[in-house]
Design a protein around this motif. Structure first.
Motif: not given
Length: 154
Positions: A86-113
């Protein structure tokens, strides 16, 4: 839906339910005498192998129900999938607003795979079970008599 595989390796199709095909057979109607439409489906030997296991002989080739081709089609479609991370727009901003957001996305990608891998394994098992059925010798002989080439291995 039924497909007609012709010895010249072309496909035709009918949008008839199994019950109609069975009724035609019970009444001695040659499925080759019915008007079939050109199919978009292209010839492949796996489909022919399935048809020689589950099909119905007719004067123009071998008719096979679309449902009998599902194990092949499902596996092919799943193997074509290639989920990209997953590549989400505004990743840096989202990570600042919701710490752990990137890791959550990586976990979701892993579960999908992992889910896709399990689904592919299930589709492979379904395909292998369909192919484990021996070809119908009468259908193979019919196909050869019409001039159709029999794939090796069958």
């Amino acid at each position: 839906m039924y497909y007609l595989i012709r010895p010249d390796r072309t496909f035709q199709w009918l949008d008839f339910p199994r019950s109609t095909i069975e009724l035609a057979q019970e009444n001695g109607i040659d499925l080759g005498s019915i008007e079939w439409d050109p199919a978009e489906r292209q010839f492949d030997e796996v489909t022919l192998r399935l048809a020689l296991r589950y099909g119905i002989a007719c004067s123009k080739g071998v008719a096979v129900g679309g449902v009998e081709l599902v194990p092949r089609d499902r596996l092919v479609q799943l193997l074509r999938l290639n989920p990209a991370p997953s590549v989400m727009p505004h990743e840096d901003l989202m990570e600042q607003l919701v710490p752990g957001w990137r890791e959550s996305g990586r976990e979701l990608d892993r579960r999908v795979a992992e889910s896709l891998e399990r689904t592919i394994d299930e589709a492979k098992a379904e395909y292998e079970a369909a192919m484990a059925v021996a070809p119908d010798p009468a259908l193979v002989e019919h196909w050869r008599a019409l001039g159709g080439a029999v794939p090796d291995p069958l």
